[in-house]
Write an enzyme that holds these catalytic residues in place. Sequence first.
Site, PDB file in Angstrom:
ATOM      1  N   ARG A 240     -34.892  27.878 -27.088  1.00 44.61           N
ATOM      2  CA  ARG A 240     -35.304  26.795 -26.456  1.00 44.61           C
ATOM      3  C   ARG A 240     -34.523  25.908 -25.799  1.00 44.61           C
ATOM      4  O   ARG A 240     -33.313  25.703 -25.864  1.00 44.61           O
ATOM      5  CB  ARG A 240     -35.842  25.678 -27.686  1.00 44.61           C
ATOM      6  CG  ARG A 240     -37.079  26.149 -28.470  1.00 44.61           C
ATOM      7  CD  ARG A 240     -38.667  26.131 -27.729  1.00 44.61           C
ATOM      8  NE  ARG A 240     -39.513  26.480 -28.817  1.00 44.61           N
ATOM      9  CZ  ARG A 240     -40.122  27.601 -28.607  1.00 44.61           C
ATOM     10  NH1 ARG A 240     -39.421  28.614 -28.221  1.00 44.61           N
ATOM     11  NH2 ARG A 240     -41.074  27.917 -29.754  1.00 44.61           N
ATOM     12  N   GLU A 269     -40.324  22.382 -19.155  1.00 48.38           N
ATOM     13  CA  GLU A 269     -41.149  23.509 -18.656  1.00 48.38           C
ATOM     14  C   GLU A 269     -42.504  23.170 -18.115  1.00 48.38           C
ATOM     15  O   GLU A 269     -43.132  22.346 -18.998  1.00 48.38           O
ATOM     16  CB  GLU A 269     -41.315  24.625 -19.744  1.00 48.38           C
ATOM     17  CG  GLU A 269     -39.963  25.235 -20.280  1.00 48.38           C
ATOM     18  CD  GLU A 269     -39.872  26.219 -21.298  1.00 48.38           C
ATOM     19  OE1 GLU A 269     -41.040  26.505 -21.787  1.00 48.38           O
ATOM     20  OE2 GLU A 269     -38.973  26.420 -22.118  1.00 48.38           O
ATOM     21  N   HIS A 288     -40.433  31.613 -19.651  1.00 50.08           N
ATOM     22  CA  HIS A 288     -40.659  31.678 -21.044  1.00 50.08           C
ATOM     23  C   HIS A 288     -41.594  32.865 -21.629  1.00 50.08           C
ATOM     24  O   HIS A 288     -42.436  32.789 -21.875  1.00 50.08           O
ATOM     25  CB  HIS A 288     -41.189  30.254 -21.539  1.00 50.08           C
ATOM     26  CG  HIS A 288     -41.061  29.852 -23.052  1.00 50.08           C
ATOM     27  ND1 HIS A 288     -40.873  28.620 -23.386  1.00 50.08           N
ATOM     28  CD2 HIS A 288     -41.153  30.808 -24.120  1.00 50.08           C
ATOM     29  CE1 HIS A 288     -40.719  28.815 -24.668  1.00 50.08           C
ATOM     30  NE2 HIS A 288     -41.085  29.800 -25.143  1.00 50.08           N
TER      31      HIS A 288
HETATM   32  P1  NAP Z   1     -35.437  32.618 -37.664  1.00 48.03           P
HETATM   33  O1  NAP Z   1     -35.625  33.839 -38.411  1.00 48.03           O
HETATM   34  O2  NAP Z   1     -35.624  31.282 -38.632  1.00 48.03           O
HETATM   35  O3  NAP Z   1     -33.824  32.466 -37.062  1.00 48.03           O
HETATM   36  C1  NAP Z   1     -33.188  31.453 -36.850  1.00 48.03           C
HETATM   37  C2  NAP Z   1     -31.853  31.263 -37.209  1.00 48.03           C
HETATM   38  O4  NAP Z   1     -31.120  30.584 -36.761  1.00 48.03           O
HETATM   39  C3  NAP Z   1     -31.571  31.542 -38.621  1.00 48.03           C
HETATM   40  O5  NAP Z   1     -30.696  32.670 -39.108  1.00 48.03           O
HETATM   41  C4  NAP Z   1     -30.513  29.982 -39.049  1.00 48.03           C
HETATM   42  O6  NAP Z   1     -29.656  30.290 -39.807  1.00 48.03           O
HETATM   43  C5  NAP Z   1     -30.099  29.656 -37.897  1.00 48.03           C
HETATM   44  N1  NAP Z   1     -30.060  28.423 -37.553  1.00 48.03           N
HETATM   45  C6  NAP Z   1     -30.666  27.341 -37.594  1.00 48.03           C
HETATM   46  N2  NAP Z   1     -30.133  26.198 -37.311  1.00 48.03           N
HETATM   47  C7  NAP Z   1     -28.668  26.336 -37.181  1.00 48.03           C
HETATM   48  C8  NAP Z   1     -27.727  25.761 -36.687  1.00 48.03           C
HETATM   49  N3  NAP Z   1     -27.802  24.282 -36.580  1.00 48.03           N
HETATM   50  N4  NAP Z   1     -26.464  26.358 -36.572  1.00 48.03           N
HETATM   51  C9  NAP Z   1     -26.462  27.858 -36.654  1.00 48.03           C
HETATM   52  N5  NAP Z   1     -27.524  28.424 -36.950  1.00 48.03           N
HETATM   53  C10 NAP Z   1     -28.864  28.003 -37.241  1.00 48.03           C
HETATM   54  O7  NAP Z   1     -36.220  32.560 -36.283  1.00 48.03           O
HETATM   55  P2  NAP Z   1     -36.531  33.543 -35.432  1.00 48.03           P
HETATM   56  O8  NAP Z   1     -37.792  34.209 -35.790  1.00 48.03           O
HETATM   57  O9  NAP Z   1     -35.321  34.377 -34.923  1.00 48.03           O
HETATM   58  O10 NAP Z   1     -36.919  32.657 -33.909  1.00 48.03           O
HETATM   59  C11 NAP Z   1     -35.877  31.873 -33.458  1.00 48.03           C
HETATM   60  C12 NAP Z   1     -36.152  30.848 -32.450  1.00 48.03           C
HETATM   61  O11 NAP Z   1     -36.545  31.799 -31.286  1.00 48.03           O
HETATM   62  C13 NAP Z   1     -37.514  30.139 -32.819  1.00 48.03           C
HETATM   63  O12 NAP Z   1     -37.339  29.138 -33.438  1.00 48.03           O
HETATM   64  C14 NAP Z   1     -37.911  30.026 -31.186  1.00 48.03           C
HETATM   65  O13 NAP Z   1     -37.587  28.687 -31.119  1.00 48.03           O
HETATM   66  C15 NAP Z   1     -37.261  31.052 -30.254  1.00 48.03           C
HETATM   67  N6  NAP Z   1     -38.321  31.884 -29.786  1.00 48.03           N
HETATM   68  C16 NAP Z   1     -38.411  31.939 -28.326  1.00 48.03           C
HETATM   69  C17 NAP Z   1     -39.155  32.918 -27.798  1.00 48.03           C
HETATM   70  C18 NAP Z   1     -39.452  32.685 -26.240  1.00 48.03           C
HETATM   71  O14 NAP Z   1     -40.509  32.999 -25.854  1.00 48.03           O
HETATM   72  N7  NAP Z   1     -38.271  32.563 -25.727  1.00 48.03           N
HETATM   73  C19 NAP Z   1     -39.863  33.671 -28.679  1.00 48.03           C
HETATM   74  C20 NAP Z   1     -39.756  33.772 -29.856  1.00 48.03           C
HETATM   75  C21 NAP Z   1     -38.846  32.893 -30.588  1.00 48.03           C
HETATM   76  P3  NAP Z   1     -29.732  30.457 -41.348  1.00 48.03           P
HETATM   77  O15 NAP Z   1     -30.675  31.617 -41.628  1.00 48.03           O
HETATM   78  O16 NAP Z   1     -28.321  30.590 -41.889  1.00 48.03           O
HETATM   79  O17 NAP Z   1     -30.338  29.246 -41.922  1.00 48.03           O
END
Ligand code: NAP
Length: 328
Positions: A240, A269, A288
Site C-alpha cells: 500500500r 490513487e 494498482h
Molecule cells: P498476509 O498473508 O497477511 O501477509 C502480511 C505479512 O506482513 C505477514 O506475514 C505479517 O507478519 C507481515 N507484517 C504485518 N505487519 C508487519 C510489521 N509491522 N512489520 C513486519 N511485518 C509485518 O497478507 P498478504 O495476503 O500477503 O497481503 C499483504 C498485503 O498486500 C495486503 O494487506 C495488501 O495491502 C497488499 N496487496 C496489494 C495488492 C496490489 O494490488 N498491489 C494486491 C494484493 C495485496 P506476521 O505473519 O509475522 O504477522
Amino acid sequence: MTTMKKQVVLYKKLSPLLMARLQAQAEVTLIESLDATGLARLREALPRAHGLLGASLKLDAGLLDLAPHLEAIASVSVGVDNYDIDYLSERRILLSNTPDVLTETTADTGFALILATARRVVELANVVRAGEWTRNVGPGQFGTDVHGKTLGIIGMGRIGEALAQRGHFGFGMPIIYHSHSPKPAVEQRFDAQYRSLPELLQQADFVCLTLPLTAETEGLIGAEQFALMGAQTIFINISRGKVVDEAALIKALRTGQIRAAGLDVFEREPLNPESPLLQLNNVVATPHIGSATHETREAMAKCAVDNLLAALAGERPANLVNVRAWKV
Ligand code: NAP
C-alpha cells in the site's frame, strides 16, 4: 410463507454468472461507479442494505451510520485498510476479504516490477517506440542483473512467500526477509534468512514491500530507511502506498541514494499526473494492478460473493476478518 430477500448493495460490477448467483439469493442494487452520482446513489441505498460488496472505497462510520440494518461487508480485496474494524466489530458487522486467490497473481506483478526496473524495460521500450533506436545500446542503457541478487522481502505472508518462491527457484536469488516473527517453514523451503529491518535495508539488492497498511506500518519506510539502502538498491512496493513516505522516496530517487523504484501503489490513487515520480526515468509506475487479471479478479469476486451469501445466511464466512464480530 415467503421470506423477504436480503438487500445487497454492490459497488463493483460482477460477471453475469456471479450477478445471477447473487440475485437468486438477494435483492441487488448496483452502483456502477464511485463518482459523485454513484456516491449519492450509495448513500440513498445504504438505509435498506443488509450486505455490501465492493472494493476501493473508504467505508467509514460517517457512511455506515446510514446503514442501520447492515450485517456484512464483503471486500473484493485482501487488504482491509479501507475499513474501521473496531467500529464494524462493535456493530457486529461481519467483514470478509479475498486472500489466497490473488496471491500468485500479485507476486507475478511484484516480479514484473523487479524485472522491469532492473532491466529498464519501460524506459528502453519507450526509446524504441519513439523511433530513437538508432544504434546498439551502450553502457548508458545497460541494466543490472536480477538472477543471483539478494531479494529482501518485508512482510513474509502469503504474497511475500510467493515472491520468495519465484526468486529462489526461478532466479537463484538469496532470500532475506523481515516480518513480525521468524518463519521457520519459509526459511527451510527457500533457504531464507530472517533480518531486522535495518539489516535487510542494508543488505538487499531488491527491497520489496508485501505487508498490510496498518497503524503500525503507515510511514514505515521514510528518509531514515532510504538512507540505509545503497546506491544500487531497487525498491519495489506492491503493498500500500501509505507504508512509504513518498516525498522521501522521491528524494532518494532524485539524489541517487537508491537506483530505481517499481511502484504499483501510491499515497494517493489515482496518482496525480503531475507527480514528480512520473518525471523520473528510474521509476516504473503501474496503476494498482497487483491482482488485475481476468482470472484472478473473477476468482476474487466469486470468493466475495460466497463470503457475503454465507454471512447473510447466518453462517460464518470462510474469510472472516473481524472474528470479534462473530457471535457463537
Ligand atoms: P498476509 O498473508 O497477511 O501477509 C502480511 C505479512 O506482513 C505477514 O506475514 C505479517 O507478519 C507481515 N507484517 C504485518 N505487519 C508487519 C510489521 N509491522 N512489520 C513486519 N511485518 C509485518 O497478507 P498478504 O495476503 O500477503 O497481503 C499483504 C498485503 O498486500 C495486503 O494487506 C495488501 O495491502 C497488499 N496487496 C496489494 C495488492 C496490489 O494490488 N498491489 C494486491 C494484493 C495485496 P506476521 O505473519 O509475522 O504477522
